[in-house]
Motif scaffolding. Structure first.
Motif, PDB file in Angstrom:
ATOM      1  N   LEU A   1     -27.725 -17.148  49.516  1.00 35.48           N
ATOM      2  CA  LEU A   1     -28.315 -15.619  49.659  1.00 35.48           C
ATOM      3  C   LEU A   1     -29.654 -15.959  50.252  1.00 35.48           C
ATOM      4  N   SER A   2     -29.977 -14.988  51.417  1.00 39.90           N
ATOM      5  CA  SER A   2     -31.068 -14.984  51.816  1.00 39.90           C
ATOM      6  C   SER A   2     -31.863 -13.799  52.231  1.00 39.90           C
ATOM      7  N   ALA A   3     -31.239 -12.823  51.959  1.00 44.15           N
ATOM      8  CA  ALA A   3     -31.998 -11.456  52.333  1.00 44.15           C
ATOM      9  C   ALA A   3     -31.184 -10.282  51.234  1.00 44.15           C
TER      10      ALA A   3
ATOM     11  N   GLY B   1     -34.303 -16.905  43.006  1.00 43.87           N
ATOM     12  CA  GLY B   1     -35.548 -16.930  43.994  1.00 43.87           C
ATOM     13  C   GLY B   1     -35.775 -15.696  44.799  1.00 43.87           C
ATOM     14  N   GLY B   2     -36.926 -15.708  45.259  1.00 42.69           N
ATOM     15  CA  GLY B   2     -37.371 -14.251  46.119  1.00 42.69           C
ATOM     16  C   GLY B   2     -38.447 -13.516  45.289  1.00 42.69           C
TER      17      GLY B   2
ATOM     18  N   LEU C   1     -32.954  -4.668  55.967  1.00 39.60           N
ATOM     19  CA  LEU C   1     -32.839  -6.041  55.531  1.00 39.60           C
ATOM     20  C   LEU C   1     -34.049  -6.980  55.661  1.00 39.60           C
ATOM     21  N   GLY C   2     -34.354  -7.852  54.774  1.00 39.21           N
ATOM     22  CA  GLY C   2     -35.643  -8.898  54.935  1.00 39.21           C
ATOM     23  C   GLY C   2     -35.371  -9.928  54.109  1.00 39.21           C
TER      24      GLY C   2
ATOM     25  N   SER D   1     -27.548 -10.163  51.377  1.00 33.85           N
ATOM     26  CA  SER D   1     -26.830 -10.730  52.554  1.00 33.85           C
ATOM     27  C   SER D   1     -26.875 -12.267  52.622  1.00 33.85           C
ATOM     28  N   SER D   2     -26.089 -12.721  53.267  1.00 36.99           N
ATOM     29  CA  SER D   2     -26.061 -14.363  53.180  1.00 36.99           C
ATOM     30  C   SER D   2     -26.857 -15.060  54.315  1.00 36.99           C
TER      31      SER D   2
END
Length: 156
Positions: A55-57, A91-92, A113-114, A148-149
């Motif tokens: 996961l990145s966003a 995380g995040g 999206l960020g 979002s990946s």
């Protein structure tokens, strides 16, 4: 465009809730903070349960019905809505990109999206437009969360 890219997976979970303050002037909107916090937990569980990619966003928009003051639903979209996300995804930051809009029945909203860790990662600034044909109805709020990946395809 003839260039292969890694798969990008995006998922969204939504809730339509009754707005207890629709049609009335209410100075204290703090009960909606609790609504956002509860929904943050349940929507995050729904999203993580169907997630199988890195996961990145993240994102969290709100769509309000036309018959109320535009800012009544904003307390649902505070960091309390995003607070469960970092723990659930490993995380995040709970301060996620958000959007609020007043719309008619079936209205669309863009889910911003960020990047989950770096707000200034321009490769992850993107949107996903969603709508529900029968929401928001009178005196309701539609609250979404999105994972979002990856960010944009072929970001340059």
């Amino acid at each position: 465009m003839g260039q292969p890219c890694d798969q990008i997976t995006r998922v969204s979970a939504m809730a339509v809730v009754r707005n207890p303050f629709a049609g009335v002037h209410q100075e204290d909107l703090s009960p909606l903070f609790d609504v956002g916090a509860r929904l943050g937990g349940s929507l995050t569980k729904e999203l993580v349960a169907c997630w199988e990619h890195p996961l990145s966003a993240t994102a969290k928009p709100l769509l309000s019905d036309l018959r109320k003051r535009w800012n009544t639903g904003l307390p649902c979209c505070t960091p309390a809505l995003g607070k469960p996300v970092p723990t659930a995804i490993g995380g995040g930051k709970p301060l996620m990109p958000s959007n609020h809009k007043v719309g008619a029945l079936g209205g669309s909203i863009d889910l911003p999206l960020g990047h989950k860790d770096e707000a200034w990662s321009f490769d992850h600034i993107d949107t996903l437009t969603l709508w529900v044909p029968d929401a928001p109805r009178n005196k309701t709020l539609r609250i979404d969360q999105r994972l979002s990946s990856a960010g944009q395809r072929w970001a340059r």
